[in-house]
Design a protein around this motif. Structure first.
Motif, PDB file in Angstrom:
ATOM      1  N   ASP A   3       0.767  -1.216   0.062  1.00 45.07           N
ATOM      2  CA  ASP A   3      -0.034  -0.123   0.135  1.00 45.07           C
ATOM      3  C   ASP A   3       0.650   1.227   0.093  1.00 45.07           C
ATOM      4  N   THR A   4       2.115   1.196  -0.687  1.00 43.10           N
ATOM      5  CA  THR A   4       2.873   2.298  -0.707  1.00 43.10           C
ATOM      6  C   THR A   4       2.894   3.039  -2.086  1.00 43.10           C
ATOM      7  N   CYS A   5       3.324   4.418  -2.289  1.00 42.62           N
ATOM      8  CA  CYS A   5       3.258   5.037  -3.522  1.00 42.62           C
ATOM      9  C   CYS A   5       4.023   4.214  -4.529  1.00 42.62           C
ATOM     10  N   VAL A   6       4.974   3.806  -4.236  1.00 39.34           N
ATOM     11  CA  VAL A   6       6.147   3.169  -4.916  1.00 39.34           C
ATOM     12  C   VAL A   6       5.485   1.925  -5.505  1.00 39.34           C
ATOM     13  N   ALA A   7       4.959   0.975  -4.602  1.00 41.23           N
ATOM     14  CA  ALA A   7       4.397  -0.255  -5.279  1.00 41.23           C
ATOM     15  C   ALA A   7       3.473  -0.106  -6.268  1.00 41.23           C
ATOM     16  N   ARG A   8       2.785   0.899  -5.989  1.00 40.17           N
ATOM     17  CA  ARG A   8       1.406   1.116  -6.890  1.00 40.17           C
ATOM     18  C   ARG A   8       1.694   1.840  -8.164  1.00 40.17           C
ATOM     19  N   VAL A   9       2.724   2.513  -8.336  1.00 42.10           N
ATOM     20  CA  VAL A   9       2.916   3.468  -9.457  1.00 42.10           C
ATOM     21  C   VAL A   9       3.654   2.561 -10.628  1.00 42.10           C
ATOM     22  N   PRO A  10       2.885   2.776 -11.736  1.00 40.34           N
ATOM     23  CA  PRO A  10       3.575   1.994 -12.966  1.00 40.34           C
ATOM     24  C   PRO A  10       5.059   2.142 -13.208  1.00 40.34           C
ATOM     25  N   VAL A  11       5.572   3.315 -13.103  1.00 43.59           N
ATOM     26  CA  VAL A  11       6.979   3.527 -13.607  1.00 43.59           C
ATOM     27  C   VAL A  11       7.725   2.736 -12.564  1.00 43.59           C
ATOM     28  N   PHE A  12       7.331   2.419 -11.424  1.00 39.69           N
ATOM     29  CA  PHE A  12       8.368   1.543 -10.465  1.00 39.69           C
ATOM     30  C   PHE A  12       7.805   0.018 -10.393  1.00 39.69           C
ATOM     31  N   ALA A  13       6.793  -0.301 -11.484  1.00 39.93           N
ATOM     32  CA  ALA A  13       6.329  -1.657 -11.198  1.00 39.93           C
ATOM     33  C   ALA A  13       7.028  -2.621 -11.695  1.00 39.93           C
ATOM     34  N   SER A  14       8.296  -2.588 -12.468  1.00 41.11           N
ATOM     35  CA  SER A  14       9.119  -3.531 -12.971  1.00 41.11           C
ATOM     36  C   SER A  14      10.128  -4.078 -11.802  1.00 41.11           C
ATOM     37  N   LEU A  15      10.378  -3.089 -10.672  1.00 43.76           N
ATOM     38  CA  LEU A  15      11.361  -3.214  -9.874  1.00 43.76           C
ATOM     39  C   LEU A  15      11.081  -4.490  -8.808  1.00 43.76           C
ATOM     40  N   SER A  16      12.041  -5.272  -8.420  1.00 48.28           N
ATOM     41  CA  SER A  16      11.742  -6.321  -7.492  1.00 48.28           C
ATOM     42  C   SER A  16      11.428  -5.690  -6.147  1.00 48.28           C
ATOM     43  N   PRO A  17      10.564  -6.448  -5.391  1.00 44.79           N
ATOM     44  CA  PRO A  17      10.258  -5.953  -4.182  1.00 44.79           C
ATOM     45  C   PRO A  17      11.355  -5.190  -3.134  1.00 44.79           C
ATOM     46  N   ASP A  18      12.562  -5.952  -3.294  1.00 46.17           N
ATOM     47  CA  ASP A  18      13.831  -5.187  -2.456  1.00 46.17           C
ATOM     48  C   ASP A  18      14.211  -4.026  -3.170  1.00 46.17           C
ATOM     49  N   ASP A  19      14.123  -3.870  -4.583  1.00 44.02           N
ATOM     50  CA  ASP A  19      14.642  -2.661  -5.208  1.00 44.02           C
ATOM     51  C   ASP A  19      13.353  -1.553  -5.029  1.00 44.02           C
ATOM     52  N   GLN A  20      11.975  -2.092  -4.920  1.00 43.02           N
ATOM     53  CA  GLN A  20      11.186  -1.034  -4.669  1.00 43.02           C
ATOM     54  C   GLN A  20      11.249  -0.494  -3.116  1.00 43.02           C
ATOM     55  N   HIS A  21      11.695  -1.391  -2.112  1.00 43.58           N
ATOM     56  CA  HIS A  21      11.976  -0.945  -0.972  1.00 43.58           C
ATOM     57  C   HIS A  21      13.006  -0.054  -0.927  1.00 43.58           C
ATOM     58  N   ARG A  22      13.978  -0.101  -1.894  1.00 43.82           N
ATOM     59  CA  ARG A  22      15.206   1.013  -1.641  1.00 43.82           C
ATOM     60  C   ARG A  22      14.554   2.165  -2.290  1.00 43.82           C
ATOM     61  N   VAL A  23      13.969   2.143  -3.268  1.00 40.54           N
ATOM     62  CA  VAL A  23      13.234   3.399  -3.644  1.00 40.54           C
ATOM     63  C   VAL A  23      12.263   3.991  -2.426  1.00 40.54           C
ATOM     64  N   GLU A  24      11.791   3.263  -1.737  1.00 38.01           N
ATOM     65  CA  GLU A  24      10.950   3.723  -0.762  1.00 38.01           C
ATOM     66  C   GLU A  24      11.694   4.584   0.266  1.00 38.01           C
ATOM     67  N   THR A  25      12.970   4.152   0.388  1.00 37.35           N
ATOM     68  CA  THR A  25      13.713   4.989   1.437  1.00 37.35           C
ATOM     69  C   THR A  25      14.086   6.336   0.818  1.00 37.35           C
ATOM     70  N   LEU A  26      14.106   6.725  -0.516  1.00 32.84           N
ATOM     71  CA  LEU A  26      14.290   7.775  -1.138  1.00 32.84           C
ATOM     72  C   LEU A  26      13.197   8.753  -0.895  1.00 32.84           C
ATOM     73  N   ALA A  27      11.951   8.420  -0.891  1.00 36.95           N
ATOM     74  CA  ALA A  27      10.760   9.068  -1.003  1.00 36.95           C
ATOM     75  C   ALA A  27      10.845   9.855   0.180  1.00 36.95           C
ATOM     76  N   ARG A  28      10.344  11.046   0.176  1.00 38.10           N
ATOM     77  CA  ARG A  28       9.954  11.995   1.201  1.00 38.10           C
ATOM     78  C   ARG A  28       8.347  11.884   1.347  1.00 38.10           C
ATOM     79  N   PRO A  29       7.669  11.262   2.317  1.00 38.93           N
ATOM     80  CA  PRO A  29       5.958  11.311   2.359  1.00 38.93           C
ATOM     81  C   PRO A  29       5.746  12.904   2.707  1.00 38.93           C
ATOM     82  N   THR A  30       4.772  13.271   2.035  1.00 36.02           N
ATOM     83  CA  THR A  30       4.012  14.498   2.111  1.00 36.02           C
ATOM     84  C   THR A  30       2.709  14.496   2.194  1.00 36.02           C
ATOM     85  N   HIS A  31       2.126  14.924   3.131  1.00 38.09           N
ATOM     86  CA  HIS A  31       0.511  14.964   3.523  1.00 38.09           C
ATOM     87  C   HIS A  31      -0.161  16.479   2.934  1.00 38.09           C
TER      88      HIS A  31
END
Length: 226
Positions: A3-31
């Motif tokens: 349920d993260t923005c990285v997992a559900r975004v098409p441009v990141f869809a081809s990444l493995s779960p581990d790589d998606q997690h690494r991308v997630e660490t770069l994201a700055r959550p904003t509300h």
């Protein structure tokens, strides 16, 4: 990760779960609260904003101060790619239409990410190309069709629920905002809705619901001036 923005975004869809997690660490959550500004024209920012939940309105201001709606971002879509790739400041404004959550990537982080995963850059380019194609189609529609034709084309492009040959769609925006997207006034938009209804092509329901009762005829109305 489901349920993260990285997992559900098409441009990141081809990444493995581990790589998606690494991308997630770069994201700055904003509300953002409804009505809150995500960015303004000429802000000194260079960042990619990926929408996780909610809706984000992208617009420009004309010389007289009126809004010119460019598009509305839905979950999984992104904005800011131009400033990230070119380094230019944004020329538009972004405001949350609803309570919204975003993942924000700074320029340097995104550049390093694309260097490591070039397919992300290719997917971003594909998404931007699709957006440009849609813009060109919209511009063609604006110059070749009347308001009823543009409205018919717009309704047919919305997600629909089918039952007994009738397609029911929901306008994703207030009618005045849909009118702006179609480059017309709210009054002309209302007349076009009534005109299509009078022809038996649609039934305007409660709220933003519209039932397309004659989809083939509505499509012919679009095709006749395409």
């Amino acid at each position: 990760m489901a349920d993260t923005c990285v997992a559900r975004v098409p441009v990141f869809a081809s990444l493995s779960p581990d790589d998606q997690h690494r991308v997630e660490t770069l994201a700055r959550p904003t509300h953002l609260h409804a009505g809150e500004t995500a960015y303004s024209a000429d802000d000194d920012v260079s960042q990619l904003m990926v929408l996780h939940t909610g809706r984000l309105k992208i617009f420009r201001l004309s010389a007289d101060g009126s809004e010119q709606l460019v598009r509305v971002l839905l979950p999984g879509e992104f904005t800011g790619e131009a400033s990230v790739f070119t380094g230019q400041r944004p020329d538009s404004y972004a405001t949350a239409l609803d309570e919204s959550r975003l993942c924000v990537f700074r320029h340097d982080d995104l550049r390093a990410l694309i260097t490591q995963h070039p397919d992300i850059g290719l997917r971003m380019l594909a998404a931007v190309s699709e957006r440009l194609s849609d813009t060109e189609r919209r511009l063609g529609s604006l110059t070749s069709r009347g308001v009823e034709g543009r409205l018919a084309d717009y309704l047919l492009g919305l997600p629909s629920a089918w039952r007994d040959g009738i397609a029911t769609v929901t306008l994703p925006l207030a009618k005045k905002d849909v009118a702006a997207l179609l480059d017309t006034t709210p009054e002309s938009f209302s007349r076009a809705l009534k005109g299509l209804a009078a022809q038996g092509l649609i039934v305007v329901g409660a709220g933003r619901s519209v039932s397309i009762t004659q989809p083939d005829r509505l499509q012919r109305l679009v095709d006749v001036v395409a």
